[in-house]
Design a protein around this motif. Structure first.
Motif, PDB file in Angstrom:
ATOM      1  N   LEU A 107       0.822  -1.201   0.000  1.00 17.88           N
ATOM      2  CA  LEU A 107       0.000   0.000   0.000  1.00 17.88           C
ATOM      3  C   LEU A 107       0.860   1.257   0.000  1.00 17.88           C
ATOM      4  O   LEU A 107       0.559   2.239  -0.687  1.00 17.88           O
ATOM      5  CB  LEU A 107      -0.943  -0.001   1.211  1.00 17.88           C
ATOM      6  N   SER A 108       1.934   1.243   0.764  1.00 11.92           N
ATOM      7  CA  SER A 108       2.830   2.393   0.799  1.00 11.92           C
ATOM      8  C   SER A 108       3.455   2.637  -0.570  1.00 11.92           C
ATOM      9  O   SER A 108       3.542   3.783  -1.025  1.00 11.92           O
ATOM     10  CB  SER A 108       3.919   2.178   1.849  1.00 11.92           C
ATOM     11  N   ALA A 109       3.860   1.563  -1.255  1.00 10.68           N
ATOM     12  CA  ALA A 109       4.498   1.705  -2.560  1.00 10.68           C
ATOM     13  C   ALA A 109       3.518   2.152  -3.637  1.00 10.68           C
ATOM     14  O   ALA A 109       3.867   2.923  -4.536  1.00 10.68           O
ATOM     15  CB  ALA A 109       5.147   0.376  -2.966  1.00 10.68           C
ATOM     16  N   ILE A 110       2.267   1.695  -3.553  1.00 13.13           N
ATOM     17  CA  ILE A 110       1.291   1.977  -4.598  1.00 13.13           C
ATOM     18  C   ILE A 110       0.505   3.259  -4.327  1.00 13.13           C
ATOM     19  O   ILE A 110       0.207   4.032  -5.244  1.00 13.13           O
ATOM     20  CB  ILE A 110       0.318   0.790  -4.761  1.00 13.13           C
ATOM     21  N   VAL A 111       0.174   3.513  -3.071  1.00  9.06           N
ATOM     22  CA  VAL A 111      -0.718   4.633  -2.735  1.00  9.06           C
ATOM     23  C   VAL A 111       0.031   5.779  -2.064  1.00  9.06           C
ATOM     24  O   VAL A 111      -0.205   6.947  -2.372  1.00  9.06           O
ATOM     25  CB  VAL A 111      -1.880   4.156  -1.830  1.00  9.06           C
ATOM     26  N   GLY A 112       0.929   5.480  -1.141  1.00  5.14           N
ATOM     27  CA  GLY A 112       1.672   6.532  -0.462  1.00  5.14           C
ATOM     28  C   GLY A 112       1.816   6.239   1.014  1.00  5.14           C
ATOM     29  O   GLY A 112       1.266   5.277   1.545  1.00  5.14           O
ATOM     30  N   SER A 113       2.573   7.105   1.691  1.00  6.48           N
ATOM     31  CA  SER A 113       2.852   6.875   3.108  1.00  6.48           C
ATOM     32  C   SER A 113       1.812   7.496   4.024  1.00  6.48           C
ATOM     33  O   SER A 113       1.679   7.085   5.178  1.00  6.48           O
ATOM     34  CB  SER A 113       4.233   7.427   3.463  1.00  6.48           C
ATOM     35  N   GLU A 114       1.074   8.510   3.552  1.00  7.60           N
ATOM     36  CA  GLU A 114       0.032   9.133   4.367  1.00  7.60           C
ATOM     37  C   GLU A 114      -1.325   8.689   3.830  1.00  7.60           C
ATOM     38  O   GLU A 114      -1.802   9.189   2.811  1.00  7.60           O
ATOM     39  CB  GLU A 114       0.170  10.654   4.357  1.00  7.60           C
ATOM     40  N   LEU A 115      -1.915   7.733   4.524  1.00  2.00           N
ATOM     41  CA  LEU A 115      -3.100   7.050   4.025  1.00  2.00           C
ATOM     42  C   LEU A 115      -4.319   7.319   4.881  1.00  2.00           C
ATOM     43  O   LEU A 115      -4.226   7.581   6.076  1.00  2.00           O
ATOM     44  CB  LEU A 115      -2.849   5.536   4.014  1.00  2.00           C
ATOM     45  N   CYS A 116      -5.461   7.217   4.246  1.00  2.00           N
ATOM     46  CA  CYS A 116      -6.707   7.078   5.002  1.00  2.00           C
ATOM     47  C   CYS A 116      -7.340   5.756   4.589  1.00  2.00           C
ATOM     48  O   CYS A 116      -7.090   5.229   3.505  1.00  2.00           O
ATOM     49  CB  CYS A 116      -7.657   8.247   4.791  1.00  2.00           C
ATOM     50  N   MET A 117      -8.129   5.213   5.502  1.00  2.00           N
ATOM     51  CA  MET A 117      -8.694   3.871   5.356  1.00  2.00           C
ATOM     52  C   MET A 117     -10.186   3.929   5.610  1.00  2.00           C
ATOM     53  O   MET A 117     -10.664   4.721   6.439  1.00  2.00           O
ATOM     54  CB  MET A 117      -8.015   2.941   6.376  1.00  2.00           C
ATOM     55  N   GLN A 118     -10.901   3.116   4.889  1.00  2.00           N
ATOM     56  CA  GLN A 118     -12.336   2.954   5.121  1.00  2.00           C
ATOM     57  C   GLN A 118     -12.588   2.637   6.594  1.00  2.00           C
ATOM     58  O   GLN A 118     -11.846   1.856   7.202  1.00  2.00           O
ATOM     59  CB  GLN A 118     -12.833   1.820   4.225  1.00  2.00           C
ATOM     60  N   ARG A 119     -13.617   3.218   7.166  1.00  2.00           N
ATOM     61  CA  ARG A 119     -13.830   3.078   8.609  1.00  2.00           C
ATOM     62  C   ARG A 119     -14.363   1.705   8.988  1.00  2.00           C
ATOM     63  O   ARG A 119     -14.204   1.273  10.134  1.00  2.00           O
ATOM     64  CB  ARG A 119     -14.785   4.174   9.092  1.00  2.00           C
ATOM     65  N   ARG A 120     -15.009   1.003   8.061  1.00  2.00           N
ATOM     66  CA  ARG A 120     -15.517  -0.338   8.331  1.00  2.00           C
ATOM     67  C   ARG A 120     -15.062  -1.279   7.227  1.00  2.00           C
ATOM     68  O   ARG A 120     -15.222  -0.976   6.043  1.00  2.00           O
ATOM     69  CB  ARG A 120     -17.052  -0.339   8.421  1.00  2.00           C
ATOM     70  N   VAL A 121     -14.500  -2.397   7.619  1.00  2.00           N
ATOM     71  CA  VAL A 121     -14.107  -3.428   6.661  1.00  2.00           C
ATOM     72  C   VAL A 121     -15.357  -4.178   6.224  1.00  2.00           C
ATOM     73  O   VAL A 121     -16.259  -4.440   7.030  1.00  2.00           O
ATOM     74  CB  VAL A 121     -13.084  -4.387   7.292  1.00  2.00           C
ATOM     75  N   ASN A 122     -15.409  -4.524   4.959  1.00  2.00           N
ATOM     76  CA  ASN A 122     -16.587  -5.192   4.413  1.00  2.00           C
ATOM     77  C   ASN A 122     -16.330  -6.686   4.228  1.00  2.00           C
ATOM     78  O   ASN A 122     -15.175  -7.131   4.203  1.00  2.00           O
ATOM     79  CB  ASN A 122     -16.983  -4.575   3.076  1.00  2.00           C
ATOM     80  N   LEU A 123     -17.396  -7.445   4.076  1.00  2.00           N
ATOM     81  CA  LEU A 123     -17.300  -8.898   3.937  1.00  2.00           C
ATOM     82  C   LEU A 123     -18.279  -9.390   2.876  1.00  2.00           C
ATOM     83  O   LEU A 123     -19.435  -8.957   2.837  1.00  2.00           O
ATOM     84  CB  LEU A 123     -17.628  -9.581   5.272  1.00  2.00           C
ATOM     85  N   SER A 124     -17.797 -10.277   2.028  1.00  2.00           N
ATOM     86  CA  SER A 124     -18.650 -10.936   1.036  1.00  2.00           C
ATOM     87  C   SER A 124     -18.631 -12.434   1.275  1.00  2.00           C
ATOM     88  O   SER A 124     -17.567 -13.013   1.506  1.00  2.00           O
ATOM     89  CB  SER A 124     -18.152 -10.619  -0.383  1.00  2.00           C
ATOM     90  N   ILE A 125     -19.803 -13.047   1.260  1.00  2.00           N
ATOM     91  CA  ILE A 125     -19.918 -14.510   1.345  1.00  2.00           C
ATOM     92  C   ILE A 125     -20.761 -14.953   0.156  1.00  2.00           C
ATOM     93  O   ILE A 125     -21.892 -14.476  -0.022  1.00  2.00           O
ATOM     94  CB  ILE A 125     -20.583 -14.972   2.654  1.00  2.00           C
ATOM     95  N   GLN A 126     -20.239 -15.840  -0.641  1.00  2.00           N
ATOM     96  CA  GLN A 126     -20.950 -16.295  -1.829  1.00  2.00           C
ATOM     97  C   GLN A 126     -21.037 -17.820  -1.811  1.00  2.00           C
ATOM     98  O   GLN A 126     -20.032 -18.516  -1.957  1.00  2.00           O
ATOM     99  CB  GLN A 126     -20.238 -15.802  -3.089  1.00  2.00           C
ATOM    100  N   LEU A 127     -22.243 -18.336  -1.625  1.00  2.00           N
ATOM    101  CA  LEU A 127     -22.445 -19.778  -1.578  1.00  2.00           C
ATOM    102  C   LEU A 127     -22.401 -20.376  -2.985  1.00  2.00           C
ATOM    103  O   LEU A 127     -22.682 -19.689  -3.969  1.00  2.00           O
ATOM    104  CB  LEU A 127     -23.790 -20.101  -0.922  1.00  2.00           C
ATOM    105  N   PRO A 128     -22.084 -21.650  -3.104  1.00  2.00           N
ATOM    106  CA  PRO A 128     -22.104 -22.300  -4.411  1.00  2.00           C
ATOM    107  C   PRO A 128     -23.490 -22.222  -5.057  1.00  2.00           C
ATOM    108  O   PRO A 128     -24.523 -22.418  -4.390  1.00  2.00           O
ATOM    109  CB  PRO A 128     -21.732 -23.751  -4.089  1.00  2.00           C
ATOM    110  N   ASP A 129     -23.508 -21.890  -6.330  1.00  2.00           N
ATOM    111  CA  ASP A 129     -24.728 -21.864  -7.152  1.00  2.00           C
ATOM    112  C   ASP A 129     -25.769 -20.861  -6.664  1.00  2.00           C
ATOM    113  O   ASP A 129     -26.947 -20.959  -7.019  1.00  2.00           O
ATOM    114  CB  ASP A 129     -25.366 -23.262  -7.236  1.00  2.00           C
TER     115      ASP A 129
END
Length: 275
Positions: A107-129
């Motif tokens: 992240l530091s190499a691609i975006v930079g050293s002074e970052l902000c982050m989304q306040r809530r991490v998200n989750l995906s669950i995908q069942l078969p079919d």
């Protein structure tokens, strides 16, 4: 304009060239202990939600419950289960720091050293079919996200083929955007069919992360694999880069602001001072 000196290291330059060329980076977790702790948290939350005895022996390998969650959570209860998982994981004060540490150097190499982050991490669950958890082809900037954002996507199980997500590489994506008006009266399935030959399907085994350019068209399809997909996602951007609909303090929070920036933001010109 080409600078007379290259201020990036060879590693940073190579990583940046790869990200711009491909639109993504898949790499091993930079803090495997943090990733394992996140997976253990999710397994524990799932067991608690399902009323499983916390003291019972766990004969399955770590993550097996996640793979086979469709055996105990029916499709009609999946979203309520997923929302409970999101609430439980984000209630842990260490989660976001652990999540960040999984890809901190990249992240530091691609975006930079002074970052902000989304306040809530998200989750995906995908069942078969299951066709109720689909994310049709889209680019996040089309719906009001800043083009300066990147997405850190971390699977909690092995993700491959239809159990993963797809991304349209930069070249074909530029062609799609030039002709996007042609799809104004057509369905997203027609758009998918038009770009399908050019798509890259992400192969991200557990223990790795995916960092991708959310300006590129991406999405998922029906999971035709035998096991469920569990993946977490969170946005990062430079603190001082332009914002769009997702604002600082509302959606984003600074996480690596440096002392000089804090001093500058707090500074007030002395009263009565004139040039």
């Amino acid at each position: 304009m080409t600078p007379s000196f290259d201020f990036l290291t060879a590693e940073e330059r190579a990583l940046g060239d790869r990200f711009r060329r491909d639109g993504f980076i898949v790499a091993p977790a930079e803090d495997r202990a943090a990733l394992d702790a996140i997976r253990d948290l999710m397994v524990g939350l799932a067991r608690h939600r399902l009323g499983m005895d916390e003291g019972a022996e766990r004969p399955d390998p770590p993550g097996r419950l996640l793979d086979r969650i469709g055996d105990v959570v029916p499709v009609e209860e999946l979203n309520a289960f997923r929302l409970a998982m999101i609430g439980g994981m984000n209630a842990q004060p260490w989660l976001r720091a652990a999540y960040f540490s999984v890809a901190r150097r990249t992240l530091s190499a691609i975006v930079g050293s002074e970052l902000c982050m989304q306040r809530r991490v998200n989750l995906s669950i995908q069942l078969p079919d299951d066709d109720s958890s689909l994310l049709p082809v889209h680019a996040d900037t089309w719906s009001g996200d800043s083009p300066f954002e990147v997405v850190l996507w971390i699977p909690l199980v092995d993700c491959h083929g239809s159990k993963s997500m797809f991304l349209l590489p930069p070249g074909p994506n530029a062609e799609l955007e030039r002709n996007l008006h042609r799809f104004a009266a057509r369905s997203v399935d027609e758009m998918f069919a038009a770009i399908e030959p050019d798509l890259t399907w992400m192969d991200v085994p557990y223990g790795h992360f995916l960092l991708f350019n959310q300006n590129l068209a991406h999405g998922n399809r029906v999971n035709r694999e035998a096991d469920a997909r569990w993946s977490m996602n969170c946005r990062f951007k430079g603190v001082f880069t332009p914002y769009a609909d997702k604002k600082l303090g509302e959606f984003f929070e600074p996480i690596t602001l440096r002392p000089a920036s804090r001093i500058g933001l707090d500074y007030e010109m002395p009263a009565g001072f004139h040039e």
